[in-house]
Design a protein around this motif. Structure first.
Motif, PDB file in Angstrom:
ATOM      1  N   LYS A 127       0.829  -1.209   0.000  1.00 15.13           N
ATOM      2  CA  LYS A 127       0.000   0.000   0.000  1.00 15.13           C
ATOM      3  C   LYS A 127       0.855   1.248   0.000  1.00 15.13           C
ATOM      4  O   LYS A 127       1.938   1.277   0.584  1.00 15.13           O
ATOM      5  N   SER A 128       0.336   2.276  -0.636  1.00 15.10           N
ATOM      6  CA  SER A 128       0.914   3.610  -0.574  1.00 15.10           C
ATOM      7  C   SER A 128      -0.239   4.573  -0.356  1.00 15.10           C
ATOM      8  O   SER A 128      -1.225   4.534  -1.107  1.00 15.10           O
ATOM      9  N   ALA A 129      -0.149   5.373   0.688  1.00 19.95           N
ATOM     10  CA  ALA A 129      -1.221   6.309   1.062  1.00 19.95           C
ATOM     11  C   ALA A 129      -2.535   5.566   1.294  1.00 19.95           C
ATOM     12  O   ALA A 129      -3.612   6.103   1.037  1.00 19.95           O
ATOM     13  N   GLY A 130      -2.465   4.345   1.766  1.00 20.06           N
ATOM     14  CA  GLY A 130      -3.658   3.564   2.064  1.00 20.06           C
ATOM     15  C   GLY A 130      -4.280   2.856   0.879  1.00 20.06           C
ATOM     16  O   GLY A 130      -5.269   2.152   1.029  1.00 20.06           O
TER      17      GLY A 130
ATOM     18  N   HIS B  36       1.237   2.408 -11.292  1.00 16.81           N
ATOM     19  CA  HIS B  36       1.786   3.174 -10.172  1.00 16.81           C
ATOM     20  C   HIS B  36       3.309   3.108 -10.225  1.00 16.81           C
ATOM     21  O   HIS B  36       3.901   2.070  -9.959  1.00 16.81           O
TER      22      HIS B  36
ATOM     23  N   SER C 242      12.604   5.343  -3.056  1.00 12.66           N
ATOM     24  CA  SER C 242      11.460   5.068  -2.181  1.00 12.66           C
ATOM     25  C   SER C 242      11.889   4.129  -1.061  1.00 12.66           C
ATOM     26  O   SER C 242      12.832   3.361  -1.199  1.00 12.66           O
TER      27      SER C 242
ATOM     28  N   GLY D 263       4.118  -1.084   3.407  1.00 10.96           N
ATOM     29  CA  GLY D 263       3.842   0.309   3.081  1.00 10.96           C
ATOM     30  C   GLY D 263       5.012   0.876   2.310  1.00 10.96           C
ATOM     31  O   GLY D 263       6.160   0.703   2.715  1.00 10.96           O
TER      32      GLY D 263
ATOM     33  N   GLU E 119       6.788   4.270   0.800  1.00 14.01           N
ATOM     34  CA  GLU E 119       6.864   5.723   0.934  1.00 14.01           C
ATOM     35  C   GLU E 119       7.672   6.266  -0.241  1.00 14.01           C
ATOM     36  O   GLU E 119       8.867   5.955  -0.367  1.00 14.01           O
TER      37      GLU E 119
END
Length: 158
Positions: free
Chosen positions: A60-63, A91, A97, A113, A115
């Motif tokens: 996930k990134s930003a939920g 994406h 990252s 997660g 980022e």
């Protein structure tokens, strides 16, 4: 005629029950959101501890789910886990990252997660993510807390 209509209704209810069980099984196995037709690219990362992370766990990134964990292997030379991530091609993330293993809730499933960094170059198929944070293991946290409390008790006794 009456008996035949009842048999048809019973059959329909049984089929609906089987369909509901299949749906629940897919949800429980994290298979319901597999995008079989979507294009992905694979990146890998090394972790000292992956906790209870499993293949097919969400990335996930930003939920938002942007991929899935593809495979988890063990490096016998460096004694680290190698996690392969299958990220959706829609994406794109910068090469710098960072990723970490997170937990949904206190005792929920673990996921990764990601980022995004600030690099202008993007991750491509086969790249390795260098900045990683291992899973937080609840038992280790409890052990550290108890150890610190025991150390405080010894200092107070002196």
């Amino acid at each position: 005629m009456q008996r035949k209509a009842i048999d048809i209704w019973v059959g329909l209810f049984v089929l609906m029950g089987v369909a509901a069980l299949m749906f629940l099984a897919m949800k429980a196995g994290n298979l319901s959101s597999l995008n079989l037709g979507s294009q992905t690219y694979a990146v890998s990362a090394r972790f000292d501890n992956i906790g209870g992370l499993k293949p097919q766990a969400p990335v996930k990134s930003a939920g938002v789910v942007v991929g899935r964990v593809g495979a988890i292997t063990f490096d016998d030379k460096k004694f680290q886990a190698i996690v392969t991530l299958n990220l959706n091609s829609a994406h794109q993330f910068p090469k710098d990252s960072s990723i970490k293993i997170l937990t949904a809730g206190l005792l929920g499933e673990q996921y990764i997660g990601i980022e995004p960094g600030g690099d202008t170059n993007l991750l491509a198929n086969g790249d390795k993510i260098k900045m990683t944070s291992s899973a937080v293991v609840l038992e280790d946290l409890i052990g550290q807390f108890l150890y610190s409390k025991a150390a405080e008790g010894k200092d107070g006794a002196k």
